[in-house]
Write a protein that holds these residues in place. Structure first.
Motif, PDB file in Angstrom:
ATOM      1  N   TYR A   7     -18.440 -20.711   3.547  1.00 51.92           N
ATOM      2  CA  TYR A   7     -17.310 -20.131   2.818  1.00 51.92           C
ATOM      3  C   TYR A   7     -16.688 -19.023   3.669  1.00 51.92           C
ATOM      4  O   TYR A   7     -17.398 -18.193   4.255  1.00 51.92           O
ATOM      5  N   PRO A   8     -15.345 -18.979   3.754  1.00 53.43           N
ATOM      6  CA  PRO A   8     -14.667 -17.970   4.582  1.00 53.43           C
ATOM      7  C   PRO A   8     -14.609 -16.601   3.907  1.00 53.43           C
ATOM      8  O   PRO A   8     -13.574 -16.184   3.381  1.00 53.43           O
ATOM      9  N   TRP A   9     -15.736 -15.916   3.941  1.00 56.77           N
ATOM     10  CA  TRP A   9     -15.837 -14.634   3.251  1.00 56.77           C
ATOM     11  C   TRP A   9     -14.815 -13.620   3.753  1.00 56.77           C
ATOM     12  O   TRP A   9     -14.144 -12.953   2.958  1.00 56.77           O
ATOM     13  N   GLN A  10     -14.725 -13.483   5.069  1.00 55.55           N
ATOM     14  CA  GLN A  10     -13.813 -12.484   5.618  1.00 55.55           C
ATOM     15  C   GLN A  10     -12.360 -12.794   5.252  1.00 55.55           C
ATOM     16  O   GLN A  10     -11.614 -11.920   4.811  1.00 55.55           O
ATOM     17  N   GLY A  11     -11.965 -14.053   5.419  1.00 52.47           N
ATOM     18  CA  GLY A  11     -10.604 -14.432   5.085  1.00 52.47           C
ATOM     19  C   GLY A  11     -10.286 -14.209   3.621  1.00 52.47           C
ATOM     20  O   GLY A  11      -9.176 -13.785   3.266  1.00 52.47           O
ATOM     21  N   SER A  12     -11.253 -14.491   2.758  1.00 57.55           N
ATOM     22  CA  SER A  12     -11.030 -14.300   1.323  1.00 57.55           C
ATOM     23  C   SER A  12     -10.894 -12.829   0.978  1.00 57.55           C
ATOM     24  O   SER A  12     -10.082 -12.443   0.132  1.00 57.55           O
ATOM     25  N   LEU A  13     -11.710 -11.998   1.631  1.00 58.39           N
ATOM     26  CA  LEU A  13     -11.615 -10.558   1.394  1.00 58.39           C
ATOM     27  C   LEU A  13     -10.250 -10.031   1.838  1.00 58.39           C
ATOM     28  O   LEU A  13      -9.628  -9.212   1.147  1.00 58.39           O
ATOM     29  N   VAL A  14      -9.769 -10.526   2.978  1.00 61.84           N
ATOM     30  CA  VAL A  14      -8.441 -10.139   3.443  1.00 61.84           C
ATOM     31  C   VAL A  14      -7.383 -10.592   2.443  1.00 61.84           C
ATOM     32  O   VAL A  14      -6.450  -9.842   2.120  1.00 61.84           O
ATOM     33  N   SER A  15      -7.524 -11.808   1.914  1.00 61.33           N
ATOM     34  CA  SER A  15      -6.562 -12.323   0.938  1.00 61.33           C
ATOM     35  C   SER A  15      -6.530 -11.466  -0.323  1.00 61.33           C
ATOM     36  O   SER A  15      -5.449 -11.184  -0.865  1.00 61.33           O
ATOM     37  N   VAL A  16      -7.685 -11.052  -0.797  1.00 61.83           N
ATOM     38  CA  VAL A  16      -7.753 -10.205  -1.989  1.00 61.83           C
ATOM     39  C   VAL A  16      -7.105  -8.849  -1.723  1.00 61.83           C
ATOM     40  O   VAL A  16      -6.380  -8.307  -2.571  1.00 61.83           O
ATOM     41  N   THR A  17      -7.343  -8.303  -0.524  1.00 60.53           N
ATOM     42  CA  THR A  17      -6.730  -7.033  -0.156  1.00 60.53           C
ATOM     43  C   THR A  17      -5.212  -7.151  -0.122  1.00 60.53           C
ATOM     44  O   THR A  17      -4.491  -6.274  -0.607  1.00 60.53           O
ATOM     45  N   ILE A  18      -4.730  -8.255   0.453  1.00 60.09           N
ATOM     46  CA  ILE A  18      -3.284  -8.491   0.486  1.00 60.09           C
ATOM     47  C   ILE A  18      -2.737  -8.643  -0.936  1.00 60.09           C
ATOM     48  O   ILE A  18      -1.630  -8.176  -1.243  1.00 60.09           O
ATOM     49  N   ALA A  19      -3.509  -9.276  -1.809  1.00 63.75           N
ATOM     50  CA  ALA A  19      -3.079  -9.440  -3.201  1.00 63.75           C
ATOM     51  C   ALA A  19      -2.900  -8.084  -3.881  1.00 63.75           C
ATOM     52  O   ALA A  19      -1.960  -7.895  -4.669  1.00 63.75           O
TER      53      ALA A  19
ATOM     54  N   ILE B 232       0.870  -3.988  -5.990  1.00 63.24           N
ATOM     55  CA  ILE B 232       1.431  -2.638  -5.970  1.00 63.24           C
ATOM     56  C   ILE B 232       2.929  -2.692  -5.659  1.00 63.24           C
ATOM     57  O   ILE B 232       3.739  -2.029  -6.318  1.00 63.24           O
ATOM     58  N   ALA B 233       3.297  -3.498  -4.648  1.00 62.69           N
ATOM     59  CA  ALA B 233       4.713  -3.617  -4.273  1.00 62.69           C
ATOM     60  C   ALA B 233       5.529  -4.172  -5.440  1.00 62.69           C
ATOM     61  O   ALA B 233       6.639  -3.694  -5.717  1.00 62.69           O
ATOM     62  N   GLN B 234       4.983  -5.171  -6.125  1.00 64.90           N
ATOM     63  CA  GLN B 234       5.685  -5.754  -7.267  1.00 64.90           C
ATOM     64  C   GLN B 234       5.835  -4.745  -8.404  1.00 64.90           C
ATOM     65  O   GLN B 234       6.887  -4.673  -9.044  1.00 64.90           O
ATOM     66  N   ALA B 235       4.784  -3.968  -8.650  1.00 65.38           N
ATOM     67  CA  ALA B 235       4.842  -2.983  -9.729  1.00 65.38           C
ATOM     68  C   ALA B 235       5.915  -1.938  -9.452  1.00 65.38           C
ATOM     69  O   ALA B 235       6.611  -1.479 -10.372  1.00 65.38           O
ATOM     70  N   ILE B 236       6.073  -1.588  -8.175  1.00 68.33           N
ATOM     71  CA  ILE B 236       7.057  -0.580  -7.802  1.00 68.33           C
ATOM     72  C   ILE B 236       8.478  -1.104  -7.964  1.00 68.33           C
ATOM     73  O   ILE B 236       9.376  -0.401  -8.426  1.00 68.33           O
ATOM     74  N   ILE B 237       8.684  -2.355  -7.601  1.00 63.81           N
ATOM     75  CA  ILE B 237      10.048  -2.887  -7.501  1.00 63.81           C
ATOM     76  C   ILE B 237      10.474  -3.726  -8.695  1.00 63.81           C
ATOM     77  O   ILE B 237      11.665  -4.005  -8.870  1.00 63.81           O
ATOM     78  N   ASN B 238       9.537  -4.147  -9.548  1.00 65.32           N
ATOM     79  CA  ASN B 238       9.892  -5.033 -10.659  1.00 65.32           C
ATOM     80  C   ASN B 238      10.889  -4.409 -11.623  1.00 65.32           C
ATOM     81  O   ASN B 238      11.714  -5.103 -12.221  1.00 65.32           O
ATOM     82  N   GLY B 239      10.794  -3.090 -11.783  1.00 64.55           N
ATOM     83  CA  GLY B 239      11.746  -2.420 -12.661  1.00 64.55           C
ATOM     84  C   GLY B 239      13.175  -2.600 -12.158  1.00 64.55           C
ATOM     85  O   GLY B 239      14.105  -2.783 -12.946  1.00 64.55           O
ATOM     86  N   LEU B 240      13.350  -2.539 -10.836  1.00 62.39           N
ATOM     87  CA  LEU B 240      14.670  -2.732 -10.245  1.00 62.39           C
ATOM     88  C   LEU B 240      15.125  -4.180 -10.376  1.00 62.39           C
ATOM     89  O   LEU B 240      16.248  -4.456 -10.812  1.00 62.39           O
ATOM     90  N   ILE B 241      14.228  -5.122 -10.021  1.00 60.33           N
ATOM     91  CA  ILE B 241      14.602  -6.536 -10.026  1.00 60.33           C
ATOM     92  C   ILE B 241      14.857  -7.039 -11.433  1.00 60.33           C
ATOM     93  O   ILE B 241      15.888  -7.659 -11.726  1.00 60.33           O
TER      94      ILE B 241
ATOM     95  N   TRP C 226       4.336  -8.297   0.882  1.00 63.21           N
ATOM     96  CA  TRP C 226       4.458  -6.924   0.418  1.00 63.21           C
ATOM     97  C   TRP C 226       5.914  -6.470   0.411  1.00 63.21           C
ATOM     98  O   TRP C 226       6.199  -5.285   0.232  1.00 63.21           O
ATOM     99  N   THR C 227       6.830  -7.390   0.621  1.00 64.57           N
ATOM    100  CA  THR C 227       8.256  -7.057   0.734  1.00 64.57           C
ATOM    101  C   THR C 227       9.062  -7.876  -0.276  1.00 64.57           C
ATOM    102  O   THR C 227       9.821  -8.771   0.103  1.00 64.57           O
ATOM    103  N   PRO C 228       8.893  -7.623  -1.577  1.00 65.30           N
ATOM    104  CA  PRO C 228       9.517  -8.464  -2.604  1.00 65.30           C
ATOM    105  C   PRO C 228      11.038  -8.482  -2.565  1.00 65.30           C
ATOM    106  O   PRO C 228      11.655  -9.483  -2.955  1.00 65.30           O
ATOM    107  N   VAL C 229      11.671  -7.413  -2.096  1.00 64.36           N
ATOM    108  CA  VAL C 229      13.125  -7.404  -2.009  1.00 64.36           C
ATOM    109  C   VAL C 229      13.584  -8.195  -0.793  1.00 64.36           C
ATOM    110  O   VAL C 229      14.478  -9.044  -0.873  1.00 64.36           O
ATOM    111  N   LEU C 230      12.958  -7.941   0.359  1.00 66.24           N
ATOM    112  CA  LEU C 230      13.343  -8.644   1.581  1.00 66.24           C
ATOM    113  C   LEU C 230      13.047 -10.133   1.499  1.00 66.24           C
ATOM    114  O   LEU C 230      13.734 -10.939   2.124  1.00 66.24           O
ATOM    115  N   SER C 231      12.040 -10.515   0.723  1.00 67.35           N
ATOM    116  CA  SER C 231      11.696 -11.936   0.620  1.00 67.35           C
ATOM    117  C   SER C 231      12.807 -12.735  -0.031  1.00 67.35           C
ATOM    118  O   SER C 231      12.936 -13.940   0.190  1.00 67.35           O
TER     119      SER C 231
END
Length: 293
Positions: free
Chosen positions: A47-59, A64-73, A146-151
């Motif tokens: 099982y890709p433990w390291q990759g999964s941990l990185v994925s969770v961190t990115i999540a 956080i990025a979505q919580a900050i910007i969702n009010g605007l969007i 992490w860039t919901p507006v630029l995406s």
């Protein structure tokens, strides 16, 4: 039409944030990840433990990025568009025609956005985060920008709001689609060919994540694959091809979430600064990934 956005209206829209759909499914997702982990190890795999941990961190960063910007969007941009809507369409779980119509429109919007995200480098700079995995496991679904507006994702749903569907329903449906897509990020499920005439499946999504030349830019659908069949972007998984996951050009896969989140944006900005003409600058930003002058 007069623009009249009161605070209670904004509050109601913000309270309907679409990520609540995914949040409700988190316990099921956690059980699915655990089950997948156990099955892979029981079969003698790693099982890709390291990759999964990185994925969770990115999540976490994405949340956080979505919580900050969702009010605007949702509370400002989408609410403003809704004030100028063509119709008022009452969506509820008791109104099946409106609900089905919204589902089809939102799914088609996802297809359009997803295809553009692969063909326009400015959008790919955000979407490439999702394709940075080298193993297809459930946690791969968590790698979101992490860039919901630029995406630019939200822009593709605004026409549906303009038609007359309330923003919280539109973005809630988009979130429900992403929740479904979590369950197609796995290698454990076999190919069920007949199902892919209509639905996105783990097999079809493995193809989408592959960087093999036979598989590049295929299977953009969210819940449905009918759009891929209609527009010629469907590709079945082939037994004679070993899937290689990741992005092109092939490079070392970083384990640093910050690098994964911003590497392609940085590369694009560097290429634009080094460009020798405005035509080349435009191509570096809005041409397809890999564009050359």
């Amino acid at each position: 039409m007069e623009l009249n956005l009161s605070f209670p209206q904004l509050r109601a829209l913000i309270d309907g944030l679409p990520n609540k759909v995914a949040a409700a499914a988190l316990p099921i997702m956690a059980l699915a990840i655990l089950a997948e982990m156990l099955v892979i190890q029981a079969r003698g795999g790693r099982y890709p433990w390291q990759g999964s941990l990185v994925s969770v961190t990115i999540a976490i960063g994405h949340a956080i990025a979505q919580a900050i910007i969702n009010g605007l969007i949702l509370g400002v941009i989408a609410a403003t568009v809704y004030q100028f809507r063509l119709f008022t369409i009452d969506v509820s779980f008791n109104n099946a025609p409106a609900l089905v119509s919204l589902f089809l429109l939102a799914d088609f919007a996802f297809y359009c956005e997803h295809r553009c995200a692969h063909r326009i480098r400015f959008l790919w700079a955000s979407h490439s985060v999702h394709h940075s995995v080298d193993h297809m496991v459930f946690t791969a679904a968590f790698r979101l920008a992490w860039t919901p507006v630029l995406s630019g994702v939200f822009l593709f749903y605004l026409p549906i709001v303009w038609l007359g569907f309330a923003p919280q329903w539109v973005f809630g449906m988009a979130s429900a689609s992403l929740t479904y897509q979590f369950f197609i990020h796995t290698e454990l499920a076999p190919r069920i060919g007949w199902l892919e005439w209509a639905l996105n499946t783990p097999s079809a999504h493995r193809v989408h994540h592959a960087c093999n030349k036979e598989y590049i830019d295929k299977n953009f659908g969210g819940v449905l694959l009918i759009w891929d069949h209609l527009f010629g972007t469907y590709q079945a998984e082939r037994k004679d091809i070993d899937i290689i996951y990741g992005v092109l050009p092939a490079r070392s896969k970083p384990a640093n979430p910050l690098v994964i989140a911003y590497e392609e944006l940085w590369d694009m900005a560097r290429d634009v600064l080094r460009a020798r003409s405005w035509r080349e600058r435009w191509g570096r930003m809005f041409g397809p990934p890999g564009w050359t002058a």
